[in-house]
Design an enzyme around this catalytic site. Structure first.
Site, short mmCIF file in Angstrom:
data_model
loop_
_atom_site.label_atom_id
_atom_site.label_comp_id
_atom_site.label_asym_id
_atom_site.label_seq_id
_atom_site.Cartn_x
_atom_site.Cartn_y
_atom_site.Cartn_z
N CYS A 156 0.81 -1.22 0.00
CA CYS A 156 0.00 0.00 0.00
C CYS A 156 0.84 1.27 0.00
O CYS A 156 0.30 2.37 -0.09
CB CYS A 156 -0.94 -0.01 1.20
SG CYS A 156 -1.88 -1.54 1.34
N HIS A 296 -3.00 7.88 6.11
CA HIS A 296 -3.17 6.56 5.49
C HIS A 296 -4.56 6.04 5.86
O HIS A 296 -5.29 5.55 4.99
CB HIS A 296 -2.07 5.61 5.95
CG HIS A 296 -2.10 4.28 5.28
ND1 HIS A 296 -1.99 4.14 3.91
CD2 HIS A 296 -2.21 3.03 5.78
CE1 HIS A 296 -2.05 2.85 3.59
NE2 HIS A 296 -2.18 2.16 4.71
N GLU A 307 -1.22 4.90 13.52
CA GLU A 307 -0.91 6.13 12.79
C GLU A 307 -1.15 7.35 13.67
O GLU A 307 -0.38 8.31 13.62
CB GLU A 307 -1.75 6.24 11.52
CG GLU A 307 -1.38 7.44 10.67
CD GLU A 307 -2.05 7.48 9.31
OE1 GLU A 307 -1.64 8.31 8.47
OE2 GLU A 307 -2.99 6.68 9.09
N LYS A 328 -9.83 7.74 2.36
CA LYS A 328 -10.25 6.34 2.14
C LYS A 328 -11.65 6.10 2.69
O LYS A 328 -12.29 5.11 2.33
CB LYS A 328 -9.25 5.39 2.79
CG LYS A 328 -7.90 5.31 2.09
CD LYS A 328 -7.01 4.25 2.73
CE LYS A 328 -5.66 4.16 2.05
NZ LYS A 328 -4.78 5.31 2.37
N HIS A 333 -9.82 1.55 -0.13
CA HIS A 333 -8.36 1.40 -0.15
C HIS A 333 -7.92 0.83 -1.50
O HIS A 333 -8.18 -0.33 -1.81
CB HIS A 333 -7.93 0.48 0.99
CG HIS A 333 -6.46 0.51 1.26
ND1 HIS A 333 -5.56 1.20 0.48
CD2 HIS A 333 -5.72 -0.08 2.25
CE1 HIS A 333 -4.34 1.03 0.97
NE2 HIS A 333 -4.42 0.27 2.03
N PHE A 392 1.60 -3.42 3.96
CA PHE A 392 2.02 -4.75 4.41
C PHE A 392 3.50 -4.94 4.08
O PHE A 392 3.99 -4.48 3.04
CB PHE A 392 1.21 -5.84 3.71
CG PHE A 392 -0.20 -6.00 4.21
CD1 PHE A 392 -0.68 -5.28 5.29
CD2 PHE A 392 -1.07 -6.90 3.59
CE1 PHE A 392 -1.97 -5.45 5.75
CE2 PHE A 392 -2.36 -7.08 4.04
CZ PHE A 392 -2.82 -6.35 5.12
#
Length: 405
Positions: A156, A296, A307, A328, A333, A392
């Site tokens: 991502c 994010h 975050e 998002k 996403h 990831f």
């Protein structure tokens, strides 16, 4: 710059819907998802690449969906830039497009052919369609760009790493122009199944538009989406010399690794905070000059909390005064494309004086206690924005973009 998103493919329409708090999430229509645990996503609808780029229709069979998104977005971004790529030195122009997964749809289709009809029925176009560098390669071939050409696959964080790496190539003097960003088309039967089996996705099938709810106590996973975000980066003096309309200045890039878990974020946000600090330091700006953060913010229980902690580490108590939003919440996403789209959003926020909202934030998590611009867009004049992407593998990438000084 350009986007292909569930909220539209043209910047004015996209920005209007985003600022109005519209959701691009809905039931999946491209395949029958009735037996799936999750039956919704951020699907690109009514998309035909030939509506966006001059291309031989018979050659579409050579392109996976993620490459088609990239070509469409690249064409619109190049047109907007005013660059004439038919003249000049092609070795000073490059491409760097990221993707988290690449041609997953092609893998699924050819796998079925292999086991249903035998190896002789597997397409000869399979490998060049599915490879992660196919988007970069096809953009390069279509416009004859012969400078630096690469692809990034950092889950991502892919698009943000791609933009940052392209920025470095220009700084190093290896290119004057880079077409860069990210593209993804993993909203497929296998993609949906895989992320669902990880328990990574929201299961709000009864109300998809409220499923992505970053920083809310009711968040239960992210919403799988698809799309592309592409920008044209150009060395300043090169752009100035040709009289280009300069939209913004990419000022800083930071990256790091969590080094703790292959899918879960560092719970103390150490890797994320280091990437943010690196981008801000590279930009040469003070913390109080950052006027907006595009988070994010995936709507996962662990990610949003980590975050938030990371932003507090970076900005200390001053973070309470900095508006933050997760777009998002409206777009879902897009995995490897998300950073490209969010970089474009950050530029639109700079130039319009409007900060997009975080929708669906009905019950704020007490541990996520920042100013997330809930529900409605906000007017604010800012000079610099920070865009975060975490993936990831523990990949962290951040960009600082500012108004042209």
């Amino acid at each position: 710059m350009s986007v292909v998103t569930p909220l539209g493919h043209e910047l004015p329409e996209f920005w209007d819907k985003l600022c109005a708090g519209k959701s691009g999430i809905g039931p999946i229509e491209r395949f029958d998802a009735s037996e799936y645990k999750v039956r919704f996503g951020g699907e690109i609808k009514h998309f035909n690449m030939l509506d966006h780029v001059d291309f031989d229709a018979k050659d579409l069979k050579r392109l996976d969906r993620f490459s088609q998104f990239a070509l469409a977005a690249a064409n619109k971004a190049i047109k907007m830039s005013g660059l004439d790529l038919s003249t000049g030195d092609p070795y000073r122009r490059g491409v760097l497009v990221g993707t988290g997964i690449g041609g997953l749809g092609e893998i699924e289709e050819q796998h079925s052919k292999l086991f249903d009809k035998g190896p002789a029925r597997v397409s000869p176009f399979m490998i060049p369609k599915l490879m992660a560098n196919a988007a970069s390669g096809n953009v390069s071939v279509n416009w004859g760009l012969k400078g630096p050409n690469s692809a990034v696959a950092t889950a991502c964080a892919s698009a943000t790493n791609a933009i940052g790496d392209a920025y470095r190539l220009i700084q190093y003097g290896d290119a004057d122009v880079m077409i860069t960003g990210g593209s993804e088309a993993a909203l497929t039967p296998m993609g949906l199944s895989g992320f669902s089996r990880m328990s990574a996705l929201s299961t709000r099938n009864d109300d998809p538009t409220t499923a992505s709810r970053p920083f809310d106590t009711g968040r239960d996973g992210f919403v799988l989406s698809e799309g592309a975000g592409i920008v044209v980066l150009e060395e300043y003096e090169h752009a100035k010399a040709r009289g280009a309309t300069i939209l913004a200045e990419l000022c800083g890039y930071g990256m790091s690794a969590d080094g703790t878990h292959i899918t879960a974020p560092d719970p103390e946000g150490r890797g994320a905070s280091r990437a943010m600090q690196g981008a801000i330091r590279d930009a040469g700006v003070n913390l109080d000059q950052i006027g907006y953060i595009n988070a994010h913010g995936t709507s996962t229980p662990l990610g949003d909390k980590a975050e938030t902690i990371a932003m507090k580490v970076v900005f200390d108590t001053a973070i309470k005064k900095i508006p933050v939003s997760s777009t998002k919440s409206q777009l879902g996403h897009m995995l490897g494309a998300s950073g490209g789209v969010e970089f474009v959003i950050s530029i639109l926020a700079l130039n319009s004086g409007i900060l997009p909202p975080t929708i669906n934030l009905e019950n704020p998590d007490p541990e996520c206690d920042l100013d997330y611009i809930p529900h409605k867009a906000r007017e604010a004049q800012i000079s610099y924005a920070l865009s975060n992407s975490f993936g990831f593998g523990g990949h962290n990438a951040c960009l600082v973009v500012g108004k042209v000084r």
